[in-house]
Scaffold this motif. Structure first.
Motif, PDB file in Angstrom:
ATOM      1  N   GLY A  92      83.956  34.191  68.991  1.00 33.11           N
ATOM      2  CA  GLY A  92      85.054  34.742  69.753  1.00 33.11           C
ATOM      3  C   GLY A  92      86.269  35.130  68.944  1.00 33.11           C
ATOM      4  O   GLY A  92      86.214  35.271  67.714  1.00 33.11           O
ATOM      5  N   TYR A  93      87.362  35.271  69.665  1.00 33.50           N
ATOM      6  CA  TYR A  93      88.611  35.779  69.092  1.00 33.50           C
ATOM      7  C   TYR A  93      89.771  35.206  69.891  1.00 33.50           C
ATOM      8  O   TYR A  93      89.711  35.110  71.122  1.00 33.50           O
ATOM      9  CB  TYR A  93      88.617  37.302  69.167  1.00 33.50           C
ATOM     10  CG  TYR A  93      89.933  37.964  68.820  1.00 33.50           C
ATOM     11  CD1 TYR A  93      90.263  38.255  67.503  1.00 33.50           C
ATOM     12  CD2 TYR A  93      90.833  38.323  69.825  1.00 33.50           C
ATOM     13  CE1 TYR A  93      91.464  38.889  67.191  1.00 33.50           C
ATOM     14  CE2 TYR A  93      92.033  38.953  69.524  1.00 33.50           C
ATOM     15  CZ  TYR A  93      92.341  39.241  68.205  1.00 33.50           C
ATOM     16  OH  TYR A  93      93.532  39.854  67.898  1.00 33.50           O
ATOM     17  N   THR A  98      95.402  37.198  73.854  1.00 37.89           N
ATOM     18  CA  THR A  98      94.000  37.525  74.137  1.00 37.89           C
ATOM     19  C   THR A  98      93.083  36.388  73.736  1.00 37.89           C
ATOM     20  O   THR A  98      93.226  35.834  72.643  1.00 37.89           O
ATOM     21  CB  THR A  98      93.572  38.797  73.372  1.00 37.89           C
ATOM     22  OG1 THR A  98      94.430  39.876  73.710  1.00 37.89           O
ATOM     23  CG2 THR A  98      92.129  39.170  73.702  1.00 37.89           C
ATOM     24  N   THR A  99      92.146  36.067  74.607  1.00 41.32           N
ATOM     25  CA  THR A  99      91.101  35.101  74.269  1.00 41.32           C
ATOM     26  C   THR A  99      89.756  35.699  74.654  1.00 41.32           C
ATOM     27  O   THR A  99      89.558  36.121  75.798  1.00 41.32           O
ATOM     28  CB  THR A  99      91.292  33.767  75.011  1.00 41.32           C
ATOM     29  OG1 THR A  99      92.563  33.214  74.683  1.00 41.32           O
ATOM     30  CG2 THR A  99      90.201  32.776  74.611  1.00 41.32           C
ATOM     31  N   VAL A 121      86.683  37.433  78.784  1.00 42.45           N
ATOM     32  CA  VAL A 121      87.910  37.950  78.184  1.00 42.45           C
ATOM     33  C   VAL A 121      89.108  37.602  79.064  1.00 42.45           C
ATOM     34  O   VAL A 121      89.164  37.996  80.237  1.00 42.45           O
ATOM     35  CB  VAL A 121      87.831  39.489  78.023  1.00 42.45           C
ATOM     36  CG1 VAL A 121      89.087  40.011  77.330  1.00 42.45           C
ATOM     37  CG2 VAL A 121      86.574  39.881  77.247  1.00 42.45           C
ATOM     38  N   ALA A 122      90.066  36.877  78.488  1.00 39.64           N
ATOM     39  CA  ALA A 122      91.311  36.552  79.171  1.00 39.64           C
ATOM     40  C   ALA A 122      92.443  37.311  78.490  1.00 39.64           C
ATOM     41  O   ALA A 122      92.647  37.174  77.277  1.00 39.64           O
ATOM     42  CB  ALA A 122      91.570  35.052  79.116  1.00 39.64           C
ATOM     43  N   LEU A 123      93.169  38.111  79.276  1.00 34.48           N
ATOM     44  CA  LEU A 123      94.249  38.942  78.753  1.00 34.48           C
ATOM     45  C   LEU A 123      95.554  38.581  79.446  1.00 34.48           C
ATOM     46  O   LEU A 123      95.598  38.432  80.669  1.00 34.48           O
ATOM     47  CB  LEU A 123      93.948  40.429  78.998  1.00 34.48           C
ATOM     48  CG  LEU A 123      92.636  40.977  78.427  1.00 34.48           C
ATOM     49  CD1 LEU A 123      92.409  42.397  78.931  1.00 34.48           C
ATOM     50  CD2 LEU A 123      92.653  40.925  76.905  1.00 34.48           C
ATOM     51  N   GLY A 263      90.610  35.945  87.542  1.00 32.27           N
ATOM     52  CA  GLY A 263      91.071  37.257  87.112  1.00 32.27           C
ATOM     53  C   GLY A 263      90.691  37.619  85.696  1.00 32.27           C
ATOM     54  O   GLY A 263      91.148  38.644  85.175  1.00 32.27           O
ATOM     55  N   ASN A 264      89.852  36.804  85.056  1.00 35.73           N
ATOM     56  CA  ASN A 264      89.397  37.114  83.702  1.00 35.73           C
ATOM     57  C   ASN A 264      88.171  38.017  83.750  1.00 35.73           C
ATOM     58  O   ASN A 264      87.365  37.966  84.681  1.00 35.73           O
ATOM     59  CB  ASN A 264      89.058  35.830  82.950  1.00 35.73           C
ATOM     60  CG  ASN A 264      90.254  34.923  82.811  1.00 35.73           C
ATOM     61  OD1 ASN A 264      91.369  35.384  82.567  1.00 35.73           O
ATOM     62  ND2 ASN A 264      90.044  33.625  82.978  1.00 35.73           N
TER      63      ASN A 264
END
Length: 335
Positions: A92-93, A98-99, A121-123, A263-264
């Motif tokens: 991951g990143y 951002t996750t 993806v969590a923004l 909401g991710n």
């Protein structure tokens, strides 16, 4: 552009290889057109419609900057995001806003094996999910490999989009800018406040959507999950009625995007047409995969040879053509 009606022969598993930059011609559909259409004017029309590039906007980055005041992502010479400040790991990143977590899942065995890749993806800001067009141009039949579009835009994560350029219908809103307003099918809308909703393109307009806060739209489908449940009838949907892309059924490589209860984003790419590695998935199986990964809403994107997941400079899945197939657009998150 999905080609489920004529699956290709399984290919030997290979590692993704470097591809020439900026492919200029769409070469698929030639055989189909030759077999289905008579020689003469109709063939010339079909070639012009489905094979020849038609550029409507030549410099999308400049066009969007003029419309919104926001420039597209930039890259360094090695293809990484300029100014990237996140941390990349094997799975991951993470950055301040951002996750991304990545997983590879293999289910079944032998000829019944299914392999797919998942990105959660969590923004902090929903507008960090951006779109980019092949060749930085808008029009029809303009293609480029997903990885090349991603590198051009400084993406840390990217996935093939809806192949808007195969058709001249659908509502196309990208990065808050209206490109096409020809409602035709069930679309997916991403809002600046983080909402992700399925909608009927024929019941609204692009300008109304932008006024309501829509940031990106996708026009392919169908929706496979709504309110956490598999949508009825998805095995019978036809996305298009033009040459070469009628039905999307059967066990195929797939790409889907959705949103979980928090909401991710949930992004899934299913590999296929590769015996012993991954047979692909039906629409119902794709829906269940999305539900298993937490999606409460999920939408089918272009699949087949187009299905590609890119992360940190590499294609992480095995596209079914033995390598990437050019597409017209991507969704991405910049590093």
């Amino acid at each position: 552009m999905t080609e489920p009606t004529e699956p290709t022969e399984p290919t030997e598993p290979t590692e993704p290889t470097a591809r020439p930059r900026r492919p200029r011609r769409l070469v698929v559909l030639v055989t189909t057109l030759a077999l289905l259409l008579p020689v003469g004017g109709v063939t010339a029309w079909a070639a012009n419609r489905f094979l020849v590039e038609h550029v409507e906007i030549d410099d999308v980055s400049a066009y969007e900057a003029a419309q919104t005041g926001v420039a597209s992502g930039t890259t360094t010479e090695d293809g990484t995001a300029a100014g990237a400040d996140g941390t990349v790991t094997d799975d991951g990143y993470t950055s301040d806003d951002t996750t991304i977590s990545l997983d590879t899942v293999t289910e079944g065995s032998g000829d019944d094996t299914v392999t797919y890749y998942v990105a959660h993806v969590a923004l902090d800001d929903a507008t960090q999910l951006r779109s980019a067009f092949a060749q930085d141009q808008f029009g029809t039949n303009i293609t480029e490999d997903t990885s090349d579009i991603a590198q051009d835009n400084g993406a840390i994560l990217a996935v093939n989009g809806d192949y808007y350029g195969f058709r001249d219908t659908g509502i196309v809103i990208r990065n808050g800018v209206v490109y096409r307003d020809e409602g035709a099918r069930e679309g997916l809308a991403f809002y600046t406040d983080g909402r992700v909703e399925v909608y009927d393109e024929t019941a609204t307009t692009a300008d109304e959507l932008v006024a309501d806060g829509v940031w990106n739209t996708l026009s392919f489908g169908p929706a496979v999950v709504e309110e956490g449940q598999v949508v009825d009838g998805i095995e019978d949907v036809e996305v298009d009625t033009n040459v070469g892309n009628h039905s999307i059924q059967g066990e195929q490589p797939r790409t889907a995007i959705g949103v979980d209860a928090d909401g991710n984003l949930v992004i899934v790419v299913v590999d296929g047409r590769d015996t012993g590695y991954s047979r692909g998935a039906t629409m119902t199986e794709l829906a269940q995969i999305m539900i298993d990964q937490g999606a409460v809403t999920a939408y089918n994107l272009d699949g087949g040879g187009s299905s590609t997941l890119y992360f940190d400079g590499e294609v992480v899945n095995r596209p079914s053509n033995g390598g990437e197939r050019g597409t017209s657009d991507i969704l991405y998150v910049a590093g």
